[in-house]
Write a protein that holds these residues in place. Structure first.
Motif, short mmCIF file in Angstrom:
data_model
loop_
_atom_site.label_atom_id
_atom_site.label_comp_id
_atom_site.label_asym_id
_atom_site.label_seq_id
_atom_site.Cartn_x
_atom_site.Cartn_y
_atom_site.Cartn_z
N TYR A 1 -67.96 -9.57 -66.41
CA TYR A 1 -68.38 -10.08 -67.72
C TYR A 1 -67.59 -9.38 -68.83
N ASP A 2 -67.47 -8.06 -68.73
CA ASP A 2 -66.81 -7.28 -69.77
C ASP A 2 -65.30 -7.56 -69.82
N THR A 3 -64.71 -7.89 -68.67
CA THR A 3 -63.25 -7.98 -68.56
C THR A 3 -62.73 -9.40 -68.74
N MET A 4 -63.50 -10.39 -68.34
CA MET A 4 -63.02 -11.78 -68.31
C MET A 4 -63.92 -12.68 -69.13
N PHE B 1 -56.33 -8.45 -64.66
CA PHE B 1 -57.33 -7.57 -64.07
C PHE B 1 -57.26 -6.13 -64.59
N GLY B 2 -56.12 -5.72 -65.12
CA GLY B 2 -55.97 -4.32 -65.50
C GLY B 2 -55.98 -3.46 -64.26
N ASN B 3 -56.87 -2.45 -64.22
CA ASN B 3 -56.98 -1.56 -63.05
C ASN B 3 -58.25 -1.83 -62.23
N LEU B 4 -58.91 -2.94 -62.49
CA LEU B 4 -60.17 -3.22 -61.80
C LEU B 4 -60.01 -3.24 -60.29
N LEU B 5 -58.90 -3.78 -59.79
CA LEU B 5 -58.70 -3.90 -58.35
C LEU B 5 -58.45 -2.55 -57.68
#
Length: 492
Positions: A215-218, A37-41
């Motif tokens: 969409y951009d991340t996964m 997830f990176g920093n999305l959460l």
């Protein structure tokens, strides 16, 4: 059983430790990302602006986040934004790859085209063609004022009623740019016309919203039937219709006698027919047309809607605008763009609406074109760069009243318009919004014409105004209703 759970927990912790992302040496600081997830959460994806400002307070004006495994540098405030996009313009002039917007446009056109010869030629062509069709001239004024008559007629029918102006201003802005691109004006209920309006509004929300981020991340989720599929489908539907319009133009055009942007582009293709290295082709033309459509519609219509909202909730500002308009236009039937020089307060209100609404909150994402440095940090080539324009437009110390709607932000002690280097509603540098010149004409001419004829009133039964915006590539006010009254003034 307990031992198994402990072992599982230790395995998960070890996995997270092994997969955790390590920032490169001297890369901008930021919160620790988690695998996948990176920093999305750590962001509210419905509207991440507050979180980005909060993180900036902790990590500085230039900090980093991870979208999945992809690093991104966030620019906060005037100094950092201008240092990157103006002082090191070429270094930060690229466009990132692998995002939803890239897949919509295939990297063609101008908005999402990477920095290079094709982008330069198509941007130059677009600006030149807009000028040739009257941008900044009397002919463009007539085009805009003519469309405003349709808006006025519909508003007159709404006198005494509570109406939602959302589609009205989108329709007007879209029809103006359609007349330039396609040589035709659509009726507001035309099926294709409404499809374009919906496509732009929906895709703006999706592209920078939660589904766009997913969409951009996964990439593994991109084939699933999730809402971002609608963005791809709608964009392709409009592309097919534009292709039909182009084919009709090919059959009816007279070379070197252009009626609109399509004819101009076809003339360019003819001119370069024998050049094997020509960058002008049908795919580029379609994407350029859709870029112009988006740039010429969403920012303008959303800014008009925001301005009307602020004027209704600040009736003293609306009244002062109307007094200035009546004084300058006394005895004349219509406004001219040159009149803006005699209407400093009206100009200040429009610019303050652009500032306060922050219609392009995160600009369009940039990308570094080579290894570079910014404010002491090292940023590698290909790094995603996100200018937080909202932070610039509300920066404490740069504005008299940074957190409230107040036209005095743009006026000096003598009541004259004053420039502010932090005013960048359409970004700055070589990648600033292509539609800025047209938007400035439209905002002034449409708003002055409407304020001269009508008074806009917040409906008594509408409750308290909600200024919380709907986040997207372009930010919009929440839907609201207006009451329209005819003004008792003489127009000459």
């Amino acid at each position: 059983m307990l031992g198994t759970l402990v072992l599982l927990w230790l395995s998960v912790c070890l996995l997270f430790y092994l997969l955790r992302t390590h920032r490169a040496k001297n890369f901008p600081p930021g919160p620790q990302p988690i695998p996948i997830f990176g920093n999305l959460l750590q962001l509210n994806l419905e509207n991440p602006i507050v979180d980005l400002n909060r993180l900036s307070e902790r990590y500085g004006k230039v900090f980093s986040l991870y979208f999945g495994g992809r690093p991104a540098v966030i620019l906060t405030g005037t100094q950092a934004t201008r240092a990157a996009l103006v002082s090191k313009a070429v270094d930060f002039a690229g466009r990132p790859h692998g995002l939803l917007l890239n897949h919509l446009t295939q990297g063609k056109g101008v908005i999402m085209a990477d920095y290079g010869p094709s982008w330069r030629e198509h941007r130059r062509f677009a600006l030149m063609t807009l000028r040739n069709f009257g941008l900044g001239k009397h002919s463009m004024e007539e085009r805009i004022l003519g469309e405003t008559e349709y808006v006025s007629a519909l508003l007159e029918e709404s006198v005494g009623k509570s109406v939602d102006p959302q589609t009205l201003f989108h329709n007007a802005a879209c029809d103006i740019i359609c007349s330039i691109m396609f040589g035709v004006r659509y009726e507001y209920d035309h099926q294709f016309f409404q499809a374009m309006i919906r496509m732009m509004a929906e895709n703006s929300k999706i592209a920078n919203g939660p589904w766009g981020m997913i969409y951009d991340t996964m990439p593994l989720l991109r084939s699933l039937p999730l809402p971002f599929q609608r963005a791809l489908r709608d964009y392709n539907t409009v592309k097919l219709h534009v292709l039909e319009i182009i084919q009709k133009h090919r059959a009816t055009r007279v070379p070197l006698q252009p009626r609109d942007v399509i004819d101009c582009y076809l003339d360019q293709m003819d001119k370069r027919r024998d050049d094997d290295s020509s960058l002008f082709d049908d795919d580029q033309m379609i994407t350029l047309l859709l870029d112009l459509l988006f740039a010429g519609t969403d920012t303008t219509s959303n800014t008009i809607r925001s301005t009307i909202l602020y004027l209704m909730t600040h009736p003293e500002v609306q009244e002062r605008c109307q007094q200035e308009i009546d004084t300058v236009l006394e005895g004349r039937t219509q406004v001219s763009f040159e009149d803006r020089h005699k209407m400093p307060y009206m100009q200040a209100v429009i610019q303050e609406s652009q500032r306060y609404a922050s219609t392009l909150p995160l600009s369009v994402f940039h990308c570094t074109t080579r290894d570079t440095e910014l404010m002491g940090y090292s940023i590698p080539k290909g790094t995603l760069v996100i200018p937080n324009l909202s932070s610039v437009l509300n920066e404490v110390g740069q504005w008299k009243f940074p957190n409230e709607f107040n036209p005095e932000n743009f006026l000096n002690d003598q009541g004259e318009i004053q420039k502010n280097e932090s005013f960048m509603p359409f970004s700055v540098g070589p990648r600033m919004c292509l539609g800025e010149g047209l938007a400035r004409m439209e905002l002034f001419l449409i708003l002055v014409t409407l304020l001269r004829r009508f008074q806009f009133v917040w409906p008594e039964d509408a409750g308290e105004p909600d200024f919380t915006p709907v986040f997207g590539v372009t930010q919009a006010p929440k839907p609201y209703n207006i009451n329209v009254r005819i003004r008792n003034c003489q127009e000459g």
